[in-house]
Design a protein around this motif. Structure first.
Motif, PDB file in Angstrom:
ATOM      1  N   PRO A   1       0.837  -1.217   0.000  1.00 55.98           N
ATOM      2  CA  PRO A   1       0.000   0.000   0.000  1.00 55.98           C
ATOM      3  C   PRO A   1       0.865   1.258   0.000  1.00 55.98           C
ATOM      4  O   PRO A   1       1.947   1.285   0.609  1.00 55.98           O
ATOM      5  N   SER A   2       0.389   2.316  -0.643  1.00 60.60           N
ATOM      6  CA  SER A   2       1.187   3.538  -0.764  1.00 60.60           C
ATOM      7  C   SER A   2       1.492   4.148   0.597  1.00 60.60           C
ATOM      8  O   SER A   2       2.556   4.747   0.794  1.00 60.60           O
ATOM      9  N   ARG A   3       0.576   3.984   1.556  1.00 62.86           N
ATOM     10  CA  ARG A   3       0.791   4.600   2.869  1.00 62.86           C
ATOM     11  C   ARG A   3       1.952   3.943   3.634  1.00 62.86           C
ATOM     12  O   ARG A   3       2.493   4.534   4.572  1.00 62.86           O
TER      13      ARG A   3
ATOM     14  N   THR B   1       3.008  -0.266  -6.814  1.00 58.52           N
ATOM     15  CA  THR B   1       2.440   0.712  -5.888  1.00 58.52           C
ATOM     16  C   THR B   1       2.362   2.077  -6.569  1.00 58.52           C
ATOM     17  O   THR B   1       3.332   2.533  -7.181  1.00 58.52           O
ATOM     18  N   LYS B   2       1.190   2.696  -6.470  1.00 58.05           N
ATOM     19  CA  LYS B   2       0.996   4.020  -7.070  1.00 58.05           C
ATOM     20  C   LYS B   2       1.045   5.058  -5.964  1.00 58.05           C
ATOM     21  O   LYS B   2       0.331   4.963  -4.974  1.00 58.05           O
ATOM     22  N   GLY B   3       1.894   6.068  -6.134  1.00 55.42           N
ATOM     23  CA  GLY B   3       1.963   7.081  -5.102  1.00 55.42           C
ATOM     24  C   GLY B   3       2.876   8.217  -5.462  1.00 55.42           C
ATOM     25  O   GLY B   3       3.731   8.116  -6.348  1.00 55.42           O
ATOM     26  N   ILE B   4       2.682   9.326  -4.764  1.00 56.20           N
ATOM     27  CA  ILE B   4       3.512  10.522  -4.921  1.00 56.20           C
ATOM     28  C   ILE B   4       4.003  10.897  -3.532  1.00 56.20           C
ATOM     29  O   ILE B   4       3.286  10.736  -2.539  1.00 56.20           O
ATOM     30  N   LEU B   5       5.201  11.384  -3.444  1.00 59.16           N
ATOM     31  CA  LEU B   5       5.762  11.785  -2.154  1.00 59.16           C
ATOM     32  C   LEU B   5       4.910  12.880  -1.519  1.00 59.16           C
ATOM     33  O   LEU B   5       4.417  13.785  -2.209  1.00 59.16           O
ATOM     34  N   ASP B   6       4.753  12.795  -0.203  1.00 60.14           N
ATOM     35  CA  ASP B   6       3.988  13.848   0.465  1.00 60.14           C
ATOM     36  C   ASP B   6       4.853  15.098   0.617  1.00 60.14           C
ATOM     37  O   ASP B   6       6.037  15.119   0.275  1.00 60.14           O
ATOM     38  N   SER B   7       4.256  16.156   1.130  1.00 61.21           N
ATOM     39  CA  SER B   7       4.909  17.464   1.142  1.00 61.21           C
ATOM     40  C   SER B   7       6.207  17.452   1.949  1.00 61.21           C
ATOM     41  O   SER B   7       7.170  18.143   1.600  1.00 61.21           O
TER      42      SER B   7
ATOM     43  N   ASN C   1      -8.379  -1.124   0.751  1.00 61.57           N
ATOM     44  CA  ASN C   1      -7.165  -0.418   0.341  1.00 61.57           C
ATOM     45  C   ASN C   1      -7.553   0.559  -0.768  1.00 61.57           C
ATOM     46  O   ASN C   1      -7.456   0.254  -1.941  1.00 61.57           O
ATOM     47  N   VAL C   2      -8.030   1.731  -0.360  1.00 60.30           N
ATOM     48  CA  VAL C   2      -8.562   2.713  -1.302  1.00 60.30           C
ATOM     49  C   VAL C   2      -7.510   3.790  -1.526  1.00 60.30           C
ATOM     50  O   VAL C   2      -7.399   4.749  -0.761  1.00 60.30           O
TER      51      VAL C   2
ATOM     52  N   GLY D   1      -7.248   6.090  -3.658  1.00 57.45           N
ATOM     53  CA  GLY D   1      -7.722   7.425  -4.020  1.00 57.45           C
ATOM     54  C   GLY D   1      -7.830   8.364  -2.837  1.00 57.45           C
ATOM     55  O   GLY D   1      -7.622   9.578  -2.971  1.00 57.45           O
ATOM     56  N   THR D   2      -8.135   7.819  -1.646  1.00 61.64           N
ATOM     57  CA  THR D   2      -8.258   8.676  -0.465  1.00 61.64           C
ATOM     58  C   THR D   2      -6.905   9.237  -0.047  1.00 61.64           C
ATOM     59  O   THR D   2      -6.813  10.343   0.492  1.00 61.64           O
ATOM     60  N   TYR D   3      -5.841   8.469  -0.267  1.00 58.60           N
ATOM     61  CA  TYR D   3      -4.500   8.933   0.090  1.00 58.60           C
ATOM     62  C   TYR D   3      -3.935   9.873  -0.971  1.00 58.60           C
ATOM     63  O   TYR D   3      -3.104  10.728  -0.669  1.00 58.60           O
ATOM     64  N   ALA D   4      -4.383   9.698  -2.198  1.00 63.05           N
ATOM     65  CA  ALA D   4      -3.843  10.490  -3.299  1.00 63.05           C
ATOM     66  C   ALA D   4      -4.475  11.876  -3.395  1.00 63.05           C
ATOM     67  O   ALA D   4      -3.818  12.839  -3.824  1.00 63.05           O
ATOM     68  N   LEU D   5      -5.750  12.008  -3.008  1.00 64.21           N
ATOM     69  CA  LEU D   5      -6.498  13.228  -3.300  1.00 64.21           C
ATOM     70  C   LEU D   5      -5.847  14.469  -2.701  1.00 64.21           C
ATOM     71  O   LEU D   5      -5.629  15.475  -3.401  1.00 64.21           O
ATOM     72  N   SER D   6      -5.533  14.418  -1.421  1.00 63.09           N
ATOM     73  CA  SER D   6      -4.966  15.621  -0.787  1.00 63.09           C
ATOM     74  C   SER D   6      -3.585  15.950  -1.348  1.00 63.09           C
ATOM     75  O   SER D   6      -3.230  17.131  -1.485  1.00 63.09           O
ATOM     76  N   ILE D   7      -2.794  14.914  -1.694  1.00 64.88           N
ATOM     77  CA  ILE D   7      -1.469  15.161  -2.273  1.00 64.88           C
ATOM     78  C   ILE D   7      -1.601  15.810  -3.646  1.00 64.88           C
ATOM     79  O   ILE D   7      -0.845  16.735  -3.996  1.00 64.88           O
TER      80      ILE D   7
END
Length: 806
Positions: free
Chosen positions: A86-88, A113-119, A318-319, A321-327
């Motif tokens: 999971p991306s988290r 795993t799909k993800g972008i680094l957080d701030s 394991n959704v 989209g919820t982790y990606a939206l704010s990023i």
């Protein structure tokens, strides 16, 4: 850098559905594959079982896949790591892995795993994507020979399980790495392509998931259809296209497999976890039952991102989209991109705006201050109406349907001779048995059919209408709230006495989504869909609904139970409509029966069906008969009024007919039948709005899956069922000294709805119930089955692990 690709050992990191599936794909090409699962108990369980359930389907894990829970062994040899965590948890897992590796060895890292680094990481290192960050770490630690790749594209988990065509796009700055992975994953159903736009793949790959959540939310709006979905997708995709290209993604990547193709698959598939999450959120809101606590409101104010992520965890999915939206919104802020649709979606998920704000945004209309209903409400005030009150409407509706269906009258005419012959035989049988009610009924029926058989074209229409009136009058219920309530109150003391005045002897144990169902029932048409285990099911359901104050359904009852005027009056007064199973080849009768149940739903009168069609004789869940759901789908499509299916899982400590189902002779009268009843558990499962699926090619198939999944998820796992299952899995002999550990192992393998999770309590209570029925016995500290068929029957009540979340 010169990697010996074909000497690399293969490892897959991740215990989720994609990780498990990728491990089996790699195992098709390599004789040795290592699957790393961080949860030791889960890893041990999978090592023993070599299979798991993913979305209701069984995945077999080949023996040559070694399952481990430690990263220590990766410090030796050259490896290809396929990462699907999971991306988290991605960065934590990545750091742990890198710390165990030898910088002098060869490595290939492929990210599913799909993800972008957080701030925090973006500001510290100046990178956006996972691949950029890993490349930085590898150089910082002086890794001699390592290559990085990203894998994405239209690859829905359910379709991979079914070996349907799947498309992987593989991105790497090293062409040899991309070619190597493309060949590795290529199969008869997995197609591969390569690109060097690895960073563009990562950004557009993440950006698709929030739009699938939006698609799920709007799917419950009134007048939803493909037009609205198309517009939503267009608006959302334009925003993610602009974002991705601002961060350097190439147009061919955005419009290709990693972008548009994957975007469409995720937003339109009813098997998309992100889309289902959107539907679940909308379902909570439409029920009107969501009450935010003070802590929820504080969290929304100070940390809305954490609130959304916690919502995802609440649904055990394991959704991403919820982790990606704010990023994604943070990225849009950094380049001052409007990103209006995604910002509105964020506000909907944090309850700052109602769901229809999404619709107002794309229509360019003002949002109302009050939240509008998501779906069309039912007609009010008709819950207590009987079918008899609708006879004229029913007759006209059926006549219109037949007149509008080309060739129907001709087909009915061709059947008339055979129907006359069959009805005459039934009339003769009724006369022999002196069944006066049937004699009168069949005499009338055969007389009209004989006239129809010899009629000319001008007479056919009036005679068909006469037959329809006859059938509707026979079928229609005559529901009386007074009779029903009086009967339930009369029977209650009898149930209490026969149950030994114990808790649950009068009213079954009730649980599940009761408050949500109550709220929905006041606004929408309800179709109850219980499991079918016993003749007592209807009684248990009736008392459950009575206790909760839920609307009373109309339900089908065999006409053979209405063999005299008293029983016909009684059953019809309770809400039963008559079904004659000996008329299944009479097309006119079937039209009347089908449209009867459909019109009742259209008019807002709740109904009950047993989707399994018959009582389960094995103890387990019987596959749903999709034809029974067609009526509900047609009622929705015809009226536009929402119909909510409420699956109900009934779990019996003792089924009165258990001996009958196991072919064991038993002379059981009514008193004995009631005495065998012990604790019964009625669980209300997640409600299913038909509007979610009515626009698909085969809605009944999807509805069947959701109903079965709900039954298995909410079925109350009772101690005697668990002990019976353990016995059946261990050749019907269990040493008492091993009992607790076997129960503990069972609990780790089954994420079910337990009555209790205490292993000792489960064993003692389950054993006591089975011993009381004399189907097991203990001797010399060994528990053995005395009646294996009954032990298997109760063991089969434990659902297959459709709800197991790996």
């Amino acid at each position: 850098m010169s990697i010996a690709y074909h000497d690399l050992r293969q490892a897959v990191l991740g215990s989720g559905p994609m990780g498990l599936i990728v491990s089996t794909l790699v195992a098709q090409k390599y004789d040795q594959v290592t699957l790393w699962i961080p949860d030791k108990e889960l890893a041990e369980s999978l090592r023993k079982r070599r299979q798991t359930e993913i979305m209701g389907m069984t995945l077999e894990i080949p023996q040559h896949i070694e399952i481990v829970s430690s990263l220590d062994q990766f410090g030796r040899d050259d490896w290809a790591f396929h990462v699907a965590v999971p991306s988290r948890s991605f960065l934590d897992n990545l750091h742990s892995l890198i710390d165990n590796l030898d910088a002098n060895n060869d490595y290939v890292f492929s990210f599913f795993t799909k993800g972008i680094l957080d701030s925090k990481y973006r500001k510290k290192h100046g990178f956006v994507t996972y691949s950029q960050y890993l490349d930085h770490i590898l150089k910082e630690k002086n890794f001699r020979s390592a290559s990085i790749a990203v894998v994405n594209g239209p690859s829905m988990v359910a379709e991979l399980m079914e070996e349907k065509y799947t498309f992987f796009n593989i991105g790497s700055e090293t062409k040899k790495t991309a070619d190597y992975l493309a060949e590795l994953f290529l199969s008869h159903y997995v197609h591969t392509s390569i690109t060097d736009d690895i960073h563009g793949m990562e950004i557009i790959g993440v950006a698709k998931n929030p739009m699938a959540i939006a698609a799920g939310i709007v799917s419950l709006m009134p007048n939803y259809g493909s037009n609205l979905l198309g517009e939503i997708m267009s608006v959302g995709f334009q925003e993610v296209r602009d974002l991705a290209m601002k961060y350097g993604a190439r147009p061919d990547t955005v419009m290709g497999r990693s972008g548009l193709a994957d975007f469409i698959a995720t937003a339109t598939s009813n098997r998309s976890r992100n889309k289902k999450f959107g539907q679940k959120i909308a379902g909570e809101l439409l029920s009107g039952q969501e009450k935010l606590s003070i802590l929820d409101k504080v969290e929304i104010f100070f940390s809305p991102k954490q609130f959304i992520e916690r919502e995802s965890n609440k649904w055990h999915d394991n959704v991403e989209g919820t982790y990606a939206l704010s990023i994604l919104i943070e990225l849009a802020n950094e380049i001052r991109l409007p990103f209006s649709f995604h910002r509105t979606l964020f506000d909907v998920l944090t309850r700052k705006q109602p769901p229809d704000s999404l619709l107002h945004l794309i229509r360019g209309t003002k949002n109302s201050t009050t939240q509008s209903s998501l779906i069309v409400p039912k007609k009010q005030g008709l819950n207590l109406t009987s079918g008899i009150d609708f006879q004229s409407l029913l007759v006209d509706r059926i006549v219109k349907h037949i007149n509008n269906s080309s060739g129907t009258t001709t087909r009915i005419k061709k059947q008339s001779a055979a129907i006359v012959e069959t009805t005459q035989k039934r009339l003769s049988k009724a006369k022999r048995k002196k069944q006066n009610l049937d004699i009168e009924k069949f005499s009338q029926e055969v007389e009209v059919w004989q006239r129809f058989h010899i009629s000319n074209k001008d007479e056919e229409s009036s005679l068909i209408k006469e037959l329809i009136r006859f059938y509707v009058r026979e079928i229609a219920d005559n529901y009386s709230p007074t009779v029903r309530e009086s009967l339930l109150r009369f029977i209650a003391p009898i149930r209490l006495f026969s149950g030994g005045f114990m808790r649950g002897s009068m009213i079954p144990h009730i649980g599940g989504k009761t408050e949500v169902v109550k709220a929905l029932s006041s606004k929408y048409n309800i179709l109850y869909a219980p499991t079918h285990r016993s003749h007592l099911d209807s009684v248990e359901v009736a008392y459950s609904l009575f206790h909760l104050g839920l609307p009373v359904p109309r339900y089908a009852a065999g006409i053979n139970l209405m063999s005299n005027p008293f029983w016909e009056w009684m059953l019809k007064s309770l809400g039963a409509y008559a079904v004659d199973r000996d008329r299944t080849r009479n097309s006119l009768y079937l039209e009347c029966l089908t449209l009867y149940s459909q019109v009742m739903l259209e008019q807002g009168i709740p109904s009950l069906v047993y989707p399994e069609g018959t009582r389960s004789r094995t103890g387990g869940v019987v596959p749903v008969k999709t034809g029974l759901l067609t009526t509900a789908v047609n009622a929705f499509r015809s009226s536009g009024t929402e119909i909510v299916i409420v699956p109900m899982a009934l779990s019996y400590e003792t089924v009165p007919e258990d001996n009958q189902f196991c072919d064991i002779p038993e002379d059981l009268g009514m008193a004995g039948f009631l005495a065998k009843r012990s604790n019964v558990y009625v669980e209300f499962c997640d409600p299913i709005p038909i509007s979610e699926y009515a626009h698909t090619d085969d809605p009944t198939l999807e509805l069947s899956y959701r109903i079965s999944k709900g039954w298995k998820q909410y079925h109350k796992l009772l101690p005697n069922q668990i002990v019976a299952k353990i016995l059946s899995e261990n050749e019907h002999n269990v040493e008492v000294s091993q009992a607790t550990s076997l129960v503990e192992d069972f609990i780790t393998r089954h994420n079910g709805n337990y009555l209790t999770r205490d292993p000792e309590e489960i064993w003692e209570k389950g054993k006591k119930i089975l011993e009381k029925r004399k189907i097991v016995e203990e001797s010399n500290r060994v528990l053995r089955s005395k009646v294996e068929s009954l032990v298997n029957y109760y063991g089969n009540m434990v659902p297959e692990d459709a709800d197991q979340k790996y």
